[in-house]
Enzyme design. Structure first.
Site, PDB file in Angstrom:
ATOM      1  N   HIS A  15      34.946  60.649  60.267  1.00  9.93           N
ATOM      2  CA  HIS A  15      35.649  60.583  61.551  1.00  9.93           C
ATOM      3  C   HIS A  15      36.003  61.995  62.049  1.00  9.93           C
ATOM      4  O   HIS A  15      35.653  62.378  63.163  1.00  9.93           O
ATOM      5  CB  HIS A  15      36.922  59.737  61.376  1.00  9.93           C
ATOM      6  N   GLU A  16      36.683  62.748  61.210  1.00  9.96           N
ATOM      7  CA  GLU A  16      37.109  64.085  61.630  1.00  9.96           C
ATOM      8  C   GLU A  16      35.906  64.985  61.873  1.00  9.96           C
ATOM      9  O   GLU A  16      35.923  65.837  62.764  1.00  9.96           O
ATOM     10  CB  GLU A  16      38.060  64.704  60.596  1.00  9.96           C
ATOM     11  N   HIS A  57      34.725  64.488  65.377  1.00 11.73           N
ATOM     12  CA  HIS A  57      35.481  65.324  66.320  1.00 11.73           C
ATOM     13  C   HIS A  57      34.963  66.771  66.249  1.00 11.73           C
ATOM     14  O   HIS A  57      34.819  67.449  67.263  1.00 11.73           O
ATOM     15  CB  HIS A  57      36.967  65.341  65.959  1.00 11.73           C
ATOM     16  N   HIS A  90      31.864  67.322  68.181  1.00 10.05           N
ATOM     17  CA  HIS A  90      32.181  67.377  69.610  1.00 10.05           C
ATOM     18  C   HIS A  90      32.566  68.815  69.991  1.00 10.05           C
ATOM     19  O   HIS A  90      32.190  69.315  71.046  1.00 10.05           O
ATOM     20  CB  HIS A  90      33.340  66.417  69.891  1.00 10.05           C
TER      21      HIS A  90
HETATM   22 ZN   LIG Z   1      40.307  60.750  65.834  1.00 10.76          ZN
END
Ligand SMILES: [Zn+2]
Length: 676
Positions: free
Chosen positions: A464-465, A468, A471
């Site tokens: 998940h991290e 990010h 991104h």
């Molecule tokens: Zn998040």
């Protein structure tokens, strides 16, 4: 004094920075940024996009870099000195940013450019920047007359006091409550670790026995494992009645005042409700669309939720003769039923998820999808020995980003896991300046005999991290203010949540999920069980999330002036989602900090919204192959690299070919199955 923060630097010069450098650096950088803004305002030339908007977006860069270093350290490697400095500089920084939003001559220049926007042949990115800046002023009252401006300031001051008070009351209520148990029998069912923690807590307060509190690490295990139903009830009611005791810590009046002021503020600015005001800058756009979204999900999830509830009730009846399931039975019997159905515990999975293997796994996934390679480097300055640093390259050999990874807990690190950056990406004078991105987590440290082994939940957290981080790393924009994760709130979790999907896929797990001792690949029946258990009671969980979204919209999506009673109003808002019998003693709103203290007002729906997006996006990969380069390219090109340069719905449609549909989420969540 030589101050490394005030000299130009490319990478954060951690080893040269001492705590005493921060305050003078902030003061100097704020002054410099003010001078840059004054130069924009005092420019004798007529306002243009370049001399106003562009100049503003590139102003204060040194201040931004100092701030990011400082606040990242305050989260990941803090100490009393840094905390003290944070207290001193935070008001200075908010004063500085207020001075910008209240700078009327600056706004007039922006407004002039905004008025000419149709004739300026701006790029889509420039249009977005102009719109965003203009709105940041107008949404703060820049277009109001003096009397209304004054009222807006009063409301803002009053709201920040009320929000603070709301939070203080919730905290005080949480800290006030104690359940002291003197009979070990009352802790039956709790894991040894939780019992020990309860005993230690009692001891630390000079009490005999075991102490249970409303803090999550104490509260959650008790609700999940404690066999004593009466005590579960007592604890559950205490938890559910925070801020609802008609005493000095009561939050009912604060709730009513907060929603009234928010409504008035929205009206002053020309919006029908607070929700209309908030959603103008969200992908969902309007309260109508949010409600339509919540209702559509409700319709699909409710049958499953009712089925699961009946199943759970039958299970509780069979096991303990419980006739009617209550709120305080939910976690307890769910846990028991889950154990019975899946018999899956962390200890079985952990050996397959050695931290180094998982890191290698996420890097390989990024390589297969986006052609990225990660080269660990040892010559980059860092704030702690445990931090790893990587240079990230594209397959063309181009440098993409610097990546810091900091995985283990330390006394100076706050809990949780997050992505942050030390330098944004932007393009200036034709040069694409690449970002410096960081992931910070709190995974179990290796010991002398055992490496760091992650729970499955930690594996998905890491992915998940890292999503990010991608991104941030793949950002490819002109303006720093629109780069990377500077996107609408209900869009920012798409890149992160979509990455979690790879953790459940055989093709991805085959890259890294090897037993740390035997090297054996994780058995696929275990993976199947993980998948199945991930959607266990998904209907009930969905309904619960939706109920919070409905409550949030009820408080913020209509005129609140007729609301007299907080509990009654809440009960009505919960009507369509209620599964458990209501309890008169409890009230959710009086401790709903997300929306009354934090920044989630009119935004609670975004948790589910983001799930719809990530499921819909991943369905595209599933359809074409989870490592399909073309789909990955589309995702990178239209989503990851674009930051907030265009409306997210447009970006999404360019990637996917259509607007997101809820079907993929329903399928993944097992809510489409017709069971009888
Ligand atoms: Zn998040």
């Amino acid at each position: 004094m030589n101050n490394p923060l005030l000299e130009p630097f490319e990478k954060a010069p951690f080893s040269k920075i001492k705590s005493e450098h921060f305050k003078p650096a902030f003061l100097q950088a704020i002054e410099d940024a003010r001078a840059e803004i004054n130069a924009i305002v005092e420019n004798p030339e007529a306002p243009t996009f370049e001399n106003t908007l562009e100049a503003l977006d590139f102003s204060g860069q040194q201040l931004d870099r100092i701030s990011s270093i400082f606040f990242n350290l305050n989260s990941a490697e803090t100490n009393e000195e840094i905390q003290k400095i944070a207290q001193e500089v935070s008001p200075l920084l908010s004063e500085f940013s207020n001075d910008i939003t209240l700078n009327q001559p600056l706004f007039e220049r922006i407004k002039t450019v905004y008025g000419q926007r149709e004739n300026l042949s701006l790029t889509p990115e420039q249009q977005t920047l102009l719109e965003k800046r203009y709105k940041s002023f107008s949404r703060n009252g820049a277009n109001l007359n003096e009397a209304d401006k004054k009222r807006l300031r009063e409301i803002d001051a009053e709201l920040s006091k009320l929000k603070l008070k709301f939070g203080e009351n919730v905290l005080a209520e949480t800290n006030k409550y104690e359940m002291l148990l003197s009979n070990e029998e009352d802790l039956k069912g709790l894991p040894e670790g939780s019992k020990e923690a309860a005993a230690q807590l009692a001891q630390s307060k000079d009490k005999e026995g075991w102490l249970i509190t409303l803090d999550y690490p104490s509260y959650i295990p008790f609700m999940k494992y404690a066999e004593n139903r009466a005590l579960r009830k007592e604890l559950s009611l205490a938890f559910g009645s925070k801020g609802f005791h008609n005493d000095a810590l009561d939050n009912q009046e604060n709730v009513l005042q907060i929603v009234a002021l928010r409504h008035e503020r929205a009206n002053l600015l020309g919006y029908a409700t607070h929700a209309h005001f908030v959603l103008e800058e969200r992908m969902a756009e309007t309260p109508e669309k949010v409600l339509e979204f919540l209702n559509e999900l409700l319709e699909k999830a409710k049958p499953a939720a009712e089925r699961e509830f009946a199943e759970l009730e039958a299970f509780a009846k069979e096991l303990d003769g419980i006739a009617h399931l209550e709120k305080w039975d939910s976690a307890y019997y769910s846990e028991k039923l889950k154990q019975k159905l899946f018999n899956l515990d962390d200890e079985k999975l952990k050996p397959y998820f050695k931290l180094e293997n998982v890191i290698s796994g996420v890097f390989q996934v990024a390589e297969k999808l986006f052609g990225l390679t990660f080269k660990e480097v040892f010559n980059v300055d860092k704030y702690h020995d445990e931090v790893k640093t990587y240079e990230v390259y594209e397959d063309s050999g181009n440098f993409v980003s610097l990546f810091y990874a900091d995985f283990h807990p330390r006394p100076g690190k706050r809990g949780g896991a997050w992505m942050t950056s030390y330098k944004p990406q932007y393009t200036l004078n034709g040069k694409n300046s690449r970002p410096h991105v960081s992931n910070v987590c709190n995974f179990t440290k290796p010991t002398t005999s055992k490496p760091s082994l992650l729970t499955f939940n930690e594996v998905t957290t890491l992915f998940h991290e890292f999503g990010h981080a991608l991104h941030g790393m793949l950002a490819n924009t002109v303006y720093p203010g629109l780069s990377g994760t500077s996107v609408y709130w209900d869009f920012v979790e798409l890149p992160s949540q979509v990455m979690e999907n790879w953790c459940y896929e055989k093709e991805a797990l085959e890259l890294f999920a090897f037993h740390y001792e035997t090297g054996e690949l994780i058995p696929m029946e275990l993976v199947e069980k993980i998948k199945e258990s991930a959607t266990f009671q998904e209907g009930m969980a969905t309904i619960r999330q939706l109920s919070f979204g409905f409550l949030d919209m009820a408080w913020h999506g209509s005129d609140p002036s007729d609301i007299k009673n907080v509990k009654d109003y809440e009960t009505k808002a919960f009507e369509s989602t209620a599964l458990f019998p209501d309890t008169a003693e409890t009230c959710m709103s009086t401790s709903f900090s997300h929306i009354f203290q934090g920044g989630y007002s009119s935004g609670y729906y975004s948790y589910k919204w983001a799930e719809v997006l990530d499921a819909d996006a991943f369905a595209y990969f599933k359809e074409k192959g989870i490592f399909n380069k073309e789909i990955a390219y589309r995702f990178k090109e239209h989503v990851l690299s674009k930051g907030g340069t265009e409306n997210p719905m447009e970006l999404y449609k360019r990637f996917r070919g259509s607007e997101p549909k809820i079907d993929a989420l329903l399928e993944r969540a097992g809510l489409l199955e017709t069971k009888d």
